[in-house]
Motif scaffolding. Structure first.
Motif, short mmCIF file in Angstrom:
data_model
loop_
_atom_site.label_atom_id
_atom_site.label_comp_id
_atom_site.label_asym_id
_atom_site.label_seq_id
_atom_site.Cartn_x
_atom_site.Cartn_y
_atom_site.Cartn_z
N ALA A 1 26.89 -25.61 -42.80
CA ALA A 1 28.12 -25.75 -42.00
C ALA A 1 28.85 -27.02 -42.39
O ALA A 1 28.22 -28.04 -42.71
N LYS A 2 30.19 -26.90 -42.37
CA LYS A 2 31.01 -28.09 -42.70
C LYS A 2 31.15 -28.96 -41.44
O LYS A 2 32.24 -29.16 -40.93
N GLN A 3 30.05 -29.36 -40.91
CA GLN A 3 30.01 -30.19 -39.71
C GLN A 3 28.84 -31.13 -39.86
O GLN A 3 27.83 -30.76 -40.48
N ASN B 1 37.67 -26.40 -56.78
CA ASN B 1 38.10 -27.68 -56.21
C ASN B 1 36.92 -28.48 -55.69
O ASN B 1 37.10 -29.49 -55.00
N ALA B 2 35.71 -28.02 -55.98
CA ALA B 2 34.53 -28.71 -55.47
C ALA B 2 34.42 -30.10 -56.09
O ALA B 2 34.61 -30.26 -57.30
N VAL B 3 34.15 -31.08 -55.27
CA VAL B 3 33.97 -32.44 -55.77
C VAL B 3 32.57 -32.97 -55.47
O VAL B 3 32.15 -33.99 -56.01
N PHE C 1 32.51 -19.01 -53.04
CA PHE C 1 31.98 -18.70 -51.72
C PHE C 1 31.65 -19.97 -50.91
O PHE C 1 32.09 -20.12 -49.77
N SER C 2 30.92 -20.88 -51.51
CA SER C 2 30.53 -22.09 -50.77
C SER C 2 31.71 -23.04 -50.59
O SER C 2 31.73 -23.86 -49.69
N GLU C 3 32.70 -22.92 -51.49
CA GLU C 3 33.86 -23.82 -51.40
C GLU C 3 34.84 -23.38 -50.32
O GLU C 3 35.49 -24.19 -49.68
N GLN C 4 34.93 -22.05 -50.13
CA GLN C 4 35.98 -21.55 -49.24
C GLN C 4 35.51 -21.31 -47.80
O GLN C 4 36.32 -21.16 -46.91
#
Lengths: 252, 175
Positions: free
Chosen positions: B164-166, B141-143, B77-80
């Protein structure tokens, strides 16, 4: 022939292409050693500081400290335990301190009161241990502790799952975090404790909280420990919510 | 009905072998299967409860996801998702503070607290150790992990955060 090497009657020491130091025993053909340097990755920031500590190919851990917490977090990762050498292994992590503990340590009783354990001793009979290590192991559901009565210092390790634990030396506590055994121990299950996944031994990851210090106020100290143990056993749930939003403002 | 799966599983887990872990391997696998199934059913109950508490119960698009693999730093969920809400529930009967670690794929994220004025939350990006990334069977794929502290979650209560990915600057500019 490596350009850089030194030798004597007993040893031949050289540096290989990877920059590692190789020691060969001249009189024992089958003995050699590699000495190398490694580094631990660290991460520092306002929320957490952590150290990535690699012990070997199948044991590593991350050690964390938080500015707003009093404990140290050990996030261990063990496996797949190699079995090609045909040796079953029980992996323990040991915390050794300078506390004087007089053979005494404490383990919890299924998360309830702490029970006093004395090394190589049972309160109701004269003990002669045939297995000095396993004979001193006790179940640890949430906490194992040691105390230095003279200095009034206490050290506890809190675990996130039931494990076996002991204090085999004064000042030390250890917990068994993983195992891979190749033969049945003949205590009833009739199968070896050898779990596999994806064709390899199982990998286990878990957490220990190390908490200790001067016991000035016993009640306060115990309360803090209890709160920490509960927080580890009943950790807050983290859930994700998806919704048709298209901006942060919408989300707000 | 959904809770009955849990009740039944807990009934089975009263057996002394389940309590102490002295069961045979095949039985252990079956216990894991029972618990996993019960947890999936519970997901729907949690979804309803969170919908009710958040006031979004009538929104058909609201869905709640549980991350059962956070222990190996993996959460689809958090990765996608580039933007999502995180709910932190405290199962204890007194307030606690904790740290949230969310596995993500990128390097720059922001966290906003939705509990008060939507303020930016102090957070930190921490790399996931390479060995964890290579755990056999870990489909992730989380790094990195987004780490932030959640202060004083009420007893048996919730706190909400937006991720948010910002970067903080990008969000401010957009707003």
């Amino acid at each position: 022939e490596p350009a850089e090497f030194i030798s004597s009657e007993l040893y031949n020491i050289s540096i290989n292409d990877d920059g590692n130091l190789i020691v060969r025993w001249n009189k024992q053909n089958n003995m050699n050693l590699v000495q190398s340097f490694h580094f631990y990755e660290g991460a520092e920031g306002p929320i957490v500081e952590e150290l990535h500590h690699t012990i070997n190919e199948w044991v590593s851990q991350v050690v964390r400290i938080y500015p707003e917490e009093e404990h140290i977090e050990f996030d261990w990762l063990v496996g797949p335990i190699p079995a090609k050498d045909k040796v079953g292994k029980e992996i323990v992590t040991r915390y050794s301190s300078n506390l004087k503990t007089d053979n005494v340590f404490y383990t919890d009783s299924n998360g309830r009161e702490m029970l006093k354990r004395v090394r190589n001793y049972r309160p109701t009979w004269d003990l002669e241990l045939k297995e000095p290590i396993s004979g001193n192991y006790y179940p640890v559901t949430s906490k194992i502790s040691i105390k230095d009565e003279e200095k009034q210092l206490k050290l506890s390790v809190l675990n996130d799952r039931a494990q076996g634990g002991s204090s085999l030396q004064d000042g030390a506590v250890e917990l068994m975090i993983h195992r891979r055994l190749l033969k049945d121990d003949a205590f009833g299950v009739n199968e070896a404790l050898n779990e596999t996944a994806f064709g390899e031994g199982l990998v286990a990851r878990g957490t220990h909280y190390l908490f200790g210090g001067k016991v000035k106020n016993v009640d306060k100290f115990v309360l803090k420990e209890k709160e920490l143990a509960l927080k580890l056993a009943l950790h807050p749930w983290i859930l994700g919510v998806s919704f048709d939003w298209n901006s942060i403002d919408n989300m707000r | 009905e959904h809770l009955d799966h849990f009740r039944e599983a807990m009934g089975v887990m009263q057996h002394h072998d389940a309590v102490t872990g002295t069961e045979k391997q095949l039985v252990a696998n079956d216990y894991a299967r029972l618990l996993y199934k019960s947890m999936s059913h519970a997901g729907e109950m949690i979804s309803e409860a969170v919908g009710k508490w958040s006031g979004l119960a009538n929104e058909p698009s609201v869905k709640v996801f549980t991350c059962l693999e956070l222990n190996i730093s993996s959460c689809a969920f958090s990765e996608q998702n580039d933007m999502f809400i995180v709910v932190v529930y405290n199962p204890l009967s007194r307030p606690v503070s904790t740290y949230v670690r969310l596995p993500v794929k990128e390097n720059s994220y922001s966290v906003l607290s939705l509990n008060d004025d939507g303020l930016f939350q102090d957070m930190q990006m921490v790399p996931i150790p390479e060995r964890v990334q290579k755990i056999p069977g870990r489909l992730s794929n989380a790094v990195n992990e987004v780490v932030f502290r959640v202060e004083n979650i009420p007893a048996l209560g919730l706190k909400f955060y937006a991720v948010a990915k910002q970067s903080r600057e990008e969000i401010i500019e957009q707003s």
